[in-house]
Enzyme design. Sequence first.
Site, PDB file in Angstrom:
ATOM      1  CD  GLU A 173       4.675  -3.251   0.841  1.00  0.00           C
ATOM      2  OE1 GLU A 173       5.740  -3.861   1.019  1.00  0.00           O
ATOM      3  OE2 GLU A 173       3.832  -3.054   1.742  1.00  0.00           O
ATOM      4  CG  MET A 178       5.581  -0.467   4.280  1.00  0.00           C
ATOM      5  SD  MET A 178       5.256  -0.701   6.044  1.00  0.00           S
ATOM      6  CE  MET A 178       6.606  -1.794   6.470  1.00  0.00           C
ATOM      7  N   GLY A 179       2.556  -0.443   1.146  1.00  0.00           N
ATOM      8  CA  GLY A 179       1.267  -0.336   0.477  1.00  0.00           C
ATOM      9  C   GLY A 179       1.084  -1.487  -0.487  1.00  0.00           C
ATOM     10  NE  ARG A 180      -0.697  -7.430   1.211  1.00  0.00           N
ATOM     11  CZ  ARG A 180      -0.837  -7.949   2.427  1.00  0.00           C
ATOM     12  NH1 ARG A 180       0.147  -8.620   2.973  1.00  0.00           N
ATOM     13  NH2 ARG A 180      -1.952  -7.785   3.109  1.00  0.00           N
ATOM     14  N   GLY A 225       0.274  -5.524  12.417  1.00  0.00           N
ATOM     15  CA  GLY A 225       1.354  -4.546  12.375  1.00  0.00           C
ATOM     16  C   GLY A 225       1.087  -3.380  13.315  1.00  0.00           C
ATOM     17  CB  THR A 243      -3.600  -0.541   9.314  1.00  0.00           C
ATOM     18  OG1 THR A 243      -2.805  -0.766   8.144  1.00  0.00           O
ATOM     19  CG2 THR A 243      -4.971  -0.055   8.886  1.00  0.00           C
ATOM     20  CB  ALA A 263      -8.501   7.114  24.503  1.00  0.00           C
ATOM     21  NE  ARG A 320       1.979  -9.680  10.551  1.00  0.00           N
ATOM     22  CZ  ARG A 320       1.164  -8.688  10.238  1.00  0.00           C
ATOM     23  NH1 ARG A 320      -0.137  -8.882  10.309  1.00  0.00           N
ATOM     24  NH2 ARG A 320       1.629  -7.518   9.854  1.00  0.00           N
ATOM     25  CG  ASP A 337      -0.832  -0.682   4.581  1.00  0.00           C
ATOM     26  OD1 ASP A 337       0.211  -0.032   4.391  1.00  0.00           O
ATOM     27  OD2 ASP A 337      -0.841  -1.912   4.757  1.00  0.00           O
ATOM     28  CG  ASP A 364      -5.509  -1.510   4.316  1.00  0.00           C
ATOM     29  OD1 ASP A 364      -5.754  -1.212   5.505  1.00  0.00           O
ATOM     30  OD2 ASP A 364      -4.817  -2.487   4.003  1.00  0.00           O
ATOM     31  CG  ASP A 420      -6.612  -6.619   6.147  1.00  0.00           C
ATOM     32  OD1 ASP A 420      -5.638  -6.766   6.917  1.00  0.00           O
ATOM     33  OD2 ASP A 420      -6.505  -6.706   4.912  1.00  0.00           O
TER      34      ASP A 420
END
Length: 328
Positions: free
Chosen positions: A227, A174-176, A15, A130, A26, A76, A132, A134, A107
């Site tokens: 989510e 968002m945030g599985r 994503g 990302t 950079a 992907r 998220d 995470d 990830d």
Amino acid sequence: MKPNIKNIAVLTSGGDAPGMNACIRAVIRTGIYNGINMFGVMQGYQGLINNNINPMDARSVSNIIHMGGTILKTARCLEFKTEEGMEIAFQNLKSRDIDGLVVIGGDGTFTGAQRFGAKYGVRVMGVPGTIDNDLYGSDFTLGYDTAINTVIEAIDKIRDTADSHDRLFFVEVMGRDSGCIALRSGVASGAEAILLPEKETSLDELIAQLETGASTKKSSSIVIVSEGNKHGGAYDIAKKVKERFNHYDTKVTILGHLQRGGSPSSFDRILGSRLGFAAVNELLKGNTMQMVGLRGNDISTTSIEEALTRHFFKLESDLLEMTKVLSI
């Protein structure tokens, strides 16, 4: 002994996240400053397989620091998960004598980089990109700050119409697996309740909170739904709540991919620049299979394996407590 690295490629995968272009800029300019030939890979690992690898100079990344998305595009790639796909990708890098690879993503991106680096000995450096937030090893991942600001701006607008009509809004973000976006945006926007993947809130608790607000003459309520929350999506939760609590007119807003877009915040522009600069310098030092990340206000490295396997983030206990205390 430092490796004699001459050619470095950079790609973005998975994503997209605001700040990726600042990071690409950079990476390219830090490499060129150090006398390295730099390449950009289009469409992530798919570009490695398709040999869509292009030389880049300092002007290739002019006027992109303010742009959302990624100029290298992203995709992907299931083919890269196969032995055949990885072999093609490696041969394409080898044909150009590319001896260093910077991967920007989450990830899934890091999982591919770990397998690829371990199998072929490619020098790999990861940048956590990302929204998220995470990945273990960085307090903030690239794009997270911008996503929160986007959510807050949307909720502020929703609050205006909610107050005007005595409405209860369920806003899905968002945030599985991670409730980071939901928690911080909920506190910053004054949400009445926040439903998170990491902390189960029963529908009874949620309804009790809403009833308390209604009894003290609140003109509207906002519930933030991550989510990945265990009760399902915002529409499902809104339907269940409405059956038992009908004080307000109930509406649902799903922000979706709106959260990934837009010009990156100043924080993400600076973070992307710091991480890209560090990623190239770590490769030049001889480090590999590492992720560069922000801890406190310092850039540090974490092994990609550790970034993937350790618990990614602990939600701040004070913010969790505040969600209840400040919503009365």
